[in-house]
Design a protein around this motif. Structure first.
Motif, PDB file in Angstrom:
ATOM      1  N   LEU A  93       0.831  -1.205   0.000  1.00  0.00           N
ATOM      2  CA  LEU A  93       0.000   0.000   0.000  1.00  0.00           C
ATOM      3  C   LEU A  93       0.868   1.258   0.000  1.00  0.00           C
ATOM      4  N   ALA A  94       1.958   1.226   0.764  1.00  0.00           N
ATOM      5  CA  ALA A  94       2.860   2.376   0.802  1.00  0.00           C
ATOM      6  C   ALA A  94       3.544   2.573  -0.546  1.00  0.00           C
ATOM      7  N   VAL A  95       4.025   1.492  -1.141  1.00  0.00           N
ATOM      8  CA  VAL A  95       4.667   1.567  -2.455  1.00  0.00           C
ATOM      9  C   VAL A  95       3.699   2.104  -3.492  1.00  0.00           C
ATOM     10  N   ASP A  96       2.477   1.570  -3.486  1.00  0.00           N
ATOM     11  CA  ASP A  96       1.497   1.972  -4.501  1.00  0.00           C
ATOM     12  C   ASP A  96       1.131   3.447  -4.385  1.00  0.00           C
ATOM     13  N   TYR A  97       1.167   3.985  -3.166  1.00  0.00           N
ATOM     14  CA  TYR A  97       0.944   5.425  -3.029  1.00  0.00           C
ATOM     15  C   TYR A  97       2.121   6.207  -3.613  1.00  0.00           C
ATOM     16  N   ILE A  98       3.318   5.813  -3.288  1.00  0.00           N
ATOM     17  CA  ILE A  98       4.504   6.556  -3.733  1.00  0.00           C
ATOM     18  C   ILE A  98       4.584   6.607  -5.253  1.00  0.00           C
ATOM     19  N   ILE A  99       4.270   5.496  -5.913  1.00  0.00           N
ATOM     20  CA  ILE A  99       4.384   5.457  -7.377  1.00  0.00           C
ATOM     21  C   ILE A  99       3.038   5.686  -8.067  1.00  0.00           C
ATOM     22  N   LEU A 100       1.978   5.904  -7.284  1.00  0.00           N
ATOM     23  CA  LEU A 100       0.623   6.058  -7.812  1.00  0.00           C
ATOM     24  C   LEU A 100       0.298   4.915  -8.782  1.00  0.00           C
ATOM     25  N   ASN A 101       0.369   3.706  -8.241  1.00  0.00           N
ATOM     26  CA  ASN A 101       0.053   2.519  -9.041  1.00  0.00           C
ATOM     27  C   ASN A 101      -1.447   2.474  -9.309  1.00  0.00           C
ATOM     28  N   PHE A 147       9.848   0.418   5.544  1.00  0.00           N
ATOM     29  CA  PHE A 147      10.952   0.161   4.633  1.00  0.00           C
ATOM     30  C   PHE A 147      12.276   0.009   5.375  1.00  0.00           C
ATOM     31  N   GLU A 148      13.038  -1.013   5.027  1.00  0.00           N
ATOM     32  CA  GLU A 148      14.362  -1.187   5.603  1.00  0.00           C
ATOM     33  C   GLU A 148      15.348  -0.177   5.019  1.00  0.00           C
ATOM     34  N   GLY A 149      15.096   0.237   3.770  1.00  0.00           N
ATOM     35  CA  GLY A 149      15.936   1.239   3.133  1.00  0.00           C
ATOM     36  C   GLY A 149      15.305   2.611   3.189  1.00  0.00           C
ATOM     37  N   LYS A 150      16.085   3.630   2.834  1.00  0.00           N
ATOM     38  CA  LYS A 150      15.600   5.011   2.874  1.00  0.00           C
ATOM     39  C   LYS A 150      15.952   5.703   1.560  1.00  0.00           C
ATOM     40  N   LEU A 151      15.007   6.464   1.022  1.00  0.00           N
ATOM     41  CA  LEU A 151      15.221   7.193  -0.226  1.00  0.00           C
ATOM     42  C   LEU A 151      15.802   8.567   0.078  1.00  0.00           C
ATOM     43  N   ASN A 152      16.886   8.908  -0.596  1.00  0.00           N
ATOM     44  CA  ASN A 152      17.534  10.207  -0.442  1.00  0.00           C
ATOM     45  C   ASN A 152      17.644  10.905  -1.792  1.00  0.00           C
ATOM     46  N   ARG A 153      17.894  12.198  -1.752  1.00  0.00           N
ATOM     47  CA  ARG A 153      17.982  12.973  -2.992  1.00  0.00           C
ATOM     48  C   ARG A 153      19.073  12.446  -3.937  1.00  0.00           C
ATOM     49  N   LYS A 154      20.154  11.941  -3.361  1.00  0.00           N
ATOM     50  CA  LYS A 154      21.247  11.432  -4.188  1.00  0.00           C
ATOM     51  C   LYS A 154      20.854  10.202  -5.001  1.00  0.00           C
ATOM     52  N   ASP A 155      19.741   9.552  -4.627  1.00  0.00           N
ATOM     53  CA  ASP A 155      19.332   8.324  -5.308  1.00  0.00           C
ATOM     54  C   ASP A 155      18.748   8.574  -6.692  1.00  0.00           C
ATOM     55  N   LYS A 156      18.477   9.826  -7.011  1.00  0.00           N
ATOM     56  CA  LYS A 156      17.950  10.142  -8.342  1.00  0.00           C
ATOM     57  C   LYS A 156      18.883   9.615  -9.430  1.00  0.00           C
ATOM     58  N   ALA A 157      20.178   9.780  -9.234  1.00  0.00           N
ATOM     59  CA  ALA A 157      21.148   9.382 -10.258  1.00  0.00           C
ATOM     60  C   ALA A 157      21.086   7.890 -10.542  1.00  0.00           C
ATOM     61  N   TYR A 191       9.887  11.460  -5.171  1.00  0.00           N
ATOM     62  CA  TYR A 191      10.463  11.948  -3.909  1.00  0.00           C
ATOM     63  C   TYR A 191       9.438  12.693  -3.070  1.00  0.00           C
ATOM     64  N   SER A 192       8.590  13.518  -3.711  1.00  0.00           N
ATOM     65  CA  SER A 192       7.594  14.271  -2.940  1.00  0.00           C
ATOM     66  C   SER A 192       6.554  13.344  -2.329  1.00  0.00           C
ATOM     67  N   ARG A 193       6.157  12.307  -3.050  1.00  0.00           N
ATOM     68  CA  ARG A 193       5.166  11.384  -2.512  1.00  0.00           C
ATOM     69  C   ARG A 193       5.801  10.509  -1.418  1.00  0.00           C
ATOM     70  N   TYR A 194       7.064  10.188  -1.573  1.00  0.00           N
ATOM     71  CA  TYR A 194       7.775   9.449  -0.520  1.00  0.00           C
ATOM     72  C   TYR A 194       7.827  10.273   0.762  1.00  0.00           C
ATOM     73  N   LYS A 195       8.137  11.555   0.642  1.00  0.00           N
ATOM     74  CA  LYS A 195       8.207  12.405   1.819  1.00  0.00           C
ATOM     75  C   LYS A 195       6.832  12.584   2.453  1.00  0.00           C
ATOM     76  N   THR A 196       5.779  12.639   1.619  1.00  0.00           N
ATOM     77  CA  THR A 196       4.417  12.709   2.174  1.00  0.00           C
ATOM     78  C   THR A 196       4.109  11.472   2.987  1.00  0.00           C
ATOM     79  N   TYR A 197       4.472  10.299   2.462  1.00  0.00           N
ATOM     80  CA  TYR A 197       4.260   9.048   3.202  1.00  0.00           C
ATOM     81  C   TYR A 197       5.027   9.083   4.521  1.00  0.00           C
ATOM     82  N   GLU A 198       6.273   9.533   4.498  1.00  0.00           N
ATOM     83  CA  GLU A 198       7.089   9.564   5.709  1.00  0.00           C
ATOM     84  C   GLU A 198       6.480  10.415   6.810  1.00  0.00           C
ATOM     85  N   LYS A 199       5.759  11.468   6.422  1.00  0.00           N
ATOM     86  CA  LYS A 199       5.197  12.406   7.407  1.00  0.00           C
ATOM     87  C   LYS A 199       3.920  11.889   8.043  1.00  0.00           C
TER      88      LYS A 199
END
Length: 270
Positions: free
Chosen positions: A146-154, A228-238, A261-269
């Motif tokens: 559910l969290a993934v599907d929100y972030i990517i708008l599946n 999530f065991e991992g964390k998304l950061n701005r540097k991951d864009k590359a 990134y914006s939807r990921y940060k919304t989920y985090e909040k």
């Protein structure tokens, strides 16, 4: 080992036979699939949106590798894809396009069933789809999904896009790793103007077996945070978009990153 990468050198895949699979979400277009077996390894191939006049016009296959790389970073169990530059043949006509390829995710002795069918046979009276999954021991999987599907708008997590894998001999049952994310992100944007006008924060109607038609509202079902065991950061864009500048415009890539990134940060909040 099957790796998540892009094969830029043009491959001759004209031997593949394509079947027409109508998109289950009701959007326009046809999605073609094929498969092959070499040295006992079964591989599945998918094309982006195709029509007989213009050929392959979508970029759903590109979305698969973007989400694949994102889920690698978040450390979410999922199906891995390759993006392949290939020449294919459909109805006697050749096309050059990018397609995606994945390997069979079933283990020896396993059979698969769509979750909606499995639910129909095994649920309790009045039991919701979510509560059924909780009873089966799949809560963490579903919450992550559910969290993934929100972030990517599946837009297409229907009941056949979640699969139950069973091994009767070993008496095991599990849900397949997450797969099929083509109809997500900005898949509907074909032209430059459509990319410019796309609202990355809009909560578009989605077809979900778990929850309702809103990926954002479905987040309220989640019972725990820090999924999530991992964390998304701005540097991951590359790393997420490495090599895709030959496939997508810079404008498209930048907007896709802003969306993720914006939807990921919304989920985090939350």
């Amino acid at each position: 080992m099957f790796t998540t990468d892009i094969i830029q050198e043009e491959q001759d895949l004209t031997y593949l036979k394509w079947s027409h699979i109508r998109n289950s979400s009701g959007t326009a277009g046809t999605f073609l699939k094929s498969e092959s077996t070499l040295d006992g390894i079964k591989k599945y191939y998918k094309l982006s949106n195709f029509d007989q006049i213009n050929g392959v016009v979508g970029h759903e296959c590109v979305n698969e590798i973007i989400v694949d790389r994102l889920l690698n970073i978040l450390k979410v169990d999922h199906i891995h894809y390759q993006l392949i530059n290939a020449v294919i043949e459909i109805d006697g006509r050749e096309y050059t396009t990018y397609l995606c390829c994945s390997e069979d995710f079933k283990k020896a002795g396993e059979s698969k069933a769509a979750l909606d069918n499995y639910y129909t046979v095994n649920h309790l009276i009045g039991e919701s789809h979510y509560d059924f999954c909780v009873r089966m021991g799949w809560q963490k999987y579903i919450d992550v999904m559910l969290a993934v599907d929100y972030i990517i708008l599946n837009r297409d997590r229907h009941g056949a896009n979640i699969e139950v894998l069973r091994n009767p001999r070993l008496k095991t049952i599990r849900l397949a790793p997450l797969f099929d994310h083509g109809l997500s992100l900005m898949y509907s944007c074909i032209t430059k103007q459509e990319v410019e006008q796309y609202d990355i924060s809009e909560d578009k109607r989605c077809q979900n077996f778990i929850g309702g038609f809103s990926c954002y509202d479905n987040l309220s079902l989640i019972k725990e945070r820090n999924l999530f065991e991992g964390k998304l950061n701005r540097k991951d864009k590359a790393s997420i978009f490495e090599g895709l500048d030959k496939v997508l415009s810079r404008q498209h890539i930048d907007k896709l990153w802003d969306m993720i990134y914006s939807r990921y940060k919304t989920y985090e909040k939350l």
